[in-house]
Design a protein around this motif. Structure first.
Motif, short mmCIF file in Angstrom:
data_model
loop_
_atom_site.label_atom_id
_atom_site.label_comp_id
_atom_site.label_asym_id
_atom_site.label_seq_id
_atom_site.Cartn_x
_atom_site.Cartn_y
_atom_site.Cartn_z
N GLY A 2 -13.96 -14.84 -11.12
CA GLY A 2 -13.41 -14.07 -10.25
C GLY A 2 -14.03 -13.74 -9.29
O GLY A 2 -14.60 -13.22 -8.14
N VAL A 6 -14.34 -13.49 -5.01
CA VAL A 6 -15.02 -11.74 -4.41
C VAL A 6 -16.09 -12.38 -3.31
O VAL A 6 -15.72 -12.34 -2.23
CB VAL A 6 -15.80 -10.65 -5.45
N LEU A 9 -14.66 -13.52 -0.58
CA LEU A 9 -13.85 -12.36 -0.24
C LEU A 9 -14.85 -12.05 1.14
O LEU A 9 -14.51 -11.27 2.58
CB LEU A 9 -13.39 -11.90 -0.28
N SER A 190 -11.44 -9.59 9.91
CA SER A 190 -11.77 -9.52 8.70
C SER A 190 -11.44 -8.37 7.97
O SER A 190 -10.56 -9.18 6.43
CB SER A 190 -12.95 -8.92 8.49
N ALA A 194 -8.56 -9.96 4.63
CA ALA A 194 -8.94 -9.34 2.84
C ALA A 194 -8.00 -8.84 2.54
O ALA A 194 -7.72 -8.91 1.34
CB ALA A 194 -10.67 -8.23 3.65
N ALA A 195 -7.35 -8.13 4.03
CA ALA A 195 -5.98 -7.71 3.34
C ALA A 195 -4.97 -9.26 2.30
O ALA A 195 -4.45 -8.46 1.31
CB ALA A 195 -5.53 -6.45 4.11
N ALA A 197 -5.78 -11.18 1.55
CA ALA A 197 -6.51 -11.99 0.35
C ALA A 197 -6.28 -11.58 -0.86
O ALA A 197 -5.90 -11.89 -2.06
CB ALA A 197 -8.15 -12.50 0.67
N ILE A 198 -6.12 -10.17 -0.79
CA ILE A 198 -6.19 -9.05 -1.78
C ILE A 198 -4.48 -9.07 -2.10
O ILE A 198 -4.07 -8.72 -3.68
CB ILE A 198 -7.25 -7.76 -1.25
N THR A 199 -3.82 -9.31 -1.38
CA THR A 199 -2.50 -8.66 -1.16
C THR A 199 -1.94 -10.11 -1.63
O THR A 199 -1.54 -10.37 -3.38
CB THR A 199 -1.66 -8.14 -0.07
N ALA A 201 -3.14 -12.53 -4.44
CA ALA A 201 -4.63 -11.93 -5.72
C ALA A 201 -3.88 -10.78 -6.48
O ALA A 201 -2.88 -11.01 -7.84
CB ALA A 201 -5.98 -11.52 -5.23
N LEU A 202 -3.27 -9.76 -6.11
CA LEU A 202 -1.86 -8.69 -6.40
C LEU A 202 -0.25 -9.50 -7.10
O LEU A 202 -0.72 -9.36 -7.49
CB LEU A 202 -1.64 -7.16 -5.81
#
Length: 233
Positions: A2, A6, A9, A190, A194-195, A197-199, A201-202
């Motif tokens: 993990g 990061v 990211l 960016s 990032a949004a 990638a985070i979405t 992952a969730l």
């Protein structure tokens, strides 16, 4: 693992601006659309021919790191490229093979890992040469060497990407264009990346997105940046 993701990211911003003709600017909608279409095509390759997708990504990564415009000497850049792509195969071949198996959904031939290990060995030699000769950026090559020798492949490559590639490139951009111009260019792309990638992952964590599809998207959307490497340098 993990933590390595990061680091990837955190390094997104280094390639989020359009550098051309001595200036940096925000990418245009046409540029963004072409980027997404290309990324989708590469993601499709990962889904239908994952081994070919992985081979393409590793080849482009080696080329991209070796050409990285970050004011390092060529030998230092070759060291970082070799270690980023093949260092983990040299120091942790079994773990690296396991990571590749997750990416491709099947066991990767051991000879592939051995070829990458040779690339990693070349990177070690270049890093040591850069250290002994005090070449520009040798400290980053040493950090890359320590990372692949000590850490899990995903964490190691994430560290190499961030510390020995993304941050130096962005530092060079800020020296050339000024902090304000760089952040004006890269902030919005960016944030969007990032949004996304985070979405993703969730969605994977909650079982709403399959791992193979997420892997294909992740590698797919990382590839166009390497394809747009300025060829005139």
């Amino acid at each position: 693992m993990g933590a390595g993701l990061v680091f990837f990211l955190l390094g997104l911003a280094h390639g989020a601006g359009d550098e051309n003709e001595g200036a940096i600017a925000r990418i245009t909608p046409i540029h963004a659309g072409a980027y997404i279409l290309t990324g989708a095509a590469v993601a499709g390759l990962f889904l239908f021919a994952p081994f070919a997708g992985l081979a393409l990504f590793l080849t482009l990564s080696a080329w991209h790191f070796a050409r990285s415009d970050c004011a390092f000497s060529p030998i230092t850049r070759y060291a970082i490229a070799g270690l980023a792509v093949g260092g983990s195969a040299l120091f942790r071949p079994e773990t690296t093979a396991d990571v590749f198996a997750v990416i491709t959904g099947t066991d990767v031939p051991i000879n592939v890992v051995r070829v990458l290990a040779l690339l990693g060995l070349t990177g070690v030699g270049c890093a040591l040469y850069a250290l002994m000769r005090g070449l520009r950026g040798f400290g980053h090559a040493v950090i890359a060497l320590a990372s692949v020798a000590l850490f899990h492949p995903v964490l190691a490559v994430g560290l190499v990407f961030l510390i020995a590639h993304a941050v130096p490139v962005q530092q060079r951009q800020m020296v050339n264009y000024g902090r304000r111009a760089v952040w004006q260019a890269v902030a919005l792309p960016s944030a969007v990346a990032a949004a996304g990638a985070i979405t993703m992952a969730l969605l994977v964590a909650t079982g709403q997105l399959g791992m193979s599809f997420a892997i294909a998207l992740g590698f797919g959307m990382a590839t166009p940046h390497m394809l747009t490497e300025r060829l005139e340098r």
